[in-house]
Design an enzyme around this catalytic site. Structure first.
Site, PDB file in Angstrom:
ATOM      1  N   GLY A   1       0.837  -1.194   0.000  1.00 51.17           N
ATOM      2  CA  GLY A   1       0.000   0.000   0.000  1.00 51.17           C
ATOM      3  C   GLY A   1       0.871   1.243   0.000  1.00 51.17           C
TER       4      GLY A   1
ATOM      5  CD  GLN B   1       3.508   5.912   2.458  1.00 51.68           C
ATOM      6  OE1 GLN B   1       2.536   5.392   1.927  1.00 51.68           O
ATOM      7  NE2 GLN B   1       4.438   5.204   3.082  1.00 51.68           N
TER       8      GLN B   1
ATOM      9  CB  CYS C   1       5.120   2.380   7.470  1.00 55.70           C
ATOM     10  SG  CYS C   1       4.739   3.841   6.491  1.00 55.70           S
ATOM     11  CG  LEU C   2       6.835   0.979   1.591  1.00 57.64           C
ATOM     12  CD1 LEU C   2       6.250   1.243   0.212  1.00 57.64           C
ATOM     13  CD2 LEU C   2       7.954  -0.048   1.519  1.00 57.64           C
TER      14      LEU C   2
ATOM     15  CG  HIS D   1      -0.650   1.677   7.297  1.00 57.22           C
ATOM     16  ND1 HIS D   1       0.280   1.169   8.182  1.00 57.22           N
ATOM     17  CD2 HIS D   1       0.063   2.467   6.440  1.00 57.22           C
ATOM     18  CE1 HIS D   1       1.475   1.645   7.874  1.00 57.22           C
ATOM     19  NE2 HIS D   1       1.382   2.420   6.813  1.00 57.22           N
TER      20      HIS D   1
ATOM     21  CG  HIS E   1       0.462   7.115   5.268  1.00 55.17           C
ATOM     22  ND1 HIS E   1       1.616   7.582   5.852  1.00 55.17           N
ATOM     23  CD2 HIS E   1       0.637   5.782   5.104  1.00 55.17           C
ATOM     24  CE1 HIS E   1       2.451   6.553   6.033  1.00 55.17           C
ATOM     25  NE2 HIS E   1       1.889   5.458   5.593  1.00 55.17           N
TER      26      HIS E   1
END
Ligand code: ZN
Length: 165
Positions: free
Chosen positions: A45, A50, A93-94, A135, A139
């Site tokens: 995701g 991001q 999380c990235l 999630h 963000h």
């Protein structure tokens, strides 16, 4: 095009993203770029902030990583319209590399949003998909999963991350 993924403590990740008012060619390209960036990472995701865009757009794909058949999905202006039950699952999380922690979430969610034709889309999600929706929508509200941990754990993790950056 693969974009750079912003990481903690970049302030863009802590801003509330704005609603998308108009679906245009730029948005179509952004969905493509986000999916490409997510697959390359790899992740399941990704939310627009991001990659530095503070707009309400998420992409996801829960098909198994080893499977050749991709199932790319996206949602514009996603909103949780109903929720039920509780689940505690480990998340990563990235934008928060090398951290995995258990987070409390709703077990079932109903999520509404728009597709690229401006049509309303409704998802009934449970399991991993329910967690991914919560999630990614976090963000869009400037919240990282580590912000959902208890204060002691949160402080310890942030300290560690800041030492590494
Ligand atoms: Zn994330």
């Amino acid at each position: 095009m693969v974009k750079e993924i912003l990481t903690f403590p970049n302030p863009i990740l802590y801003k509330r993203s704005r609603e998308i008012k108009e679906v245009n060619g730029k948005l179509v390209k952004l969905v493509d770029d986000m999916l490409e960036t997510m697959y390359k990472a790899p992740g399941i995701g990704l939310a627009a902030p991001q990659i530095g865009e503070n707009i309400r757009l998420i992409v996801f794909d829960l098909s198994p990583r080893e499977s050749k058949e991709k199932r790319p999905q996206y949602l514009i202006n996603p909103v949780i319209t109903a929720s039920e039950g509780i689940v505690v699952e480990e998340e990563g999380c990235l934008s928060v590399p090398n951290v995995r922690e258990k987070v409390k979430r709703y077990a079932h969610v109903e999520v509404k949003g728009l597709d690229l034709d401006g049509k309303e889309k409704i998802w009934e999600a449970q399991g991993l998909l329910a967690v991914v929706f919560q999630h990614e929508i976090d963000h869009l509200n400037g919240v990282l999963f580590i912000d959902r941990l208890g204060p002691v754990k949160r402080r310890r993790i942030k300290k560690k991350l800041l030492r590494l950056t």
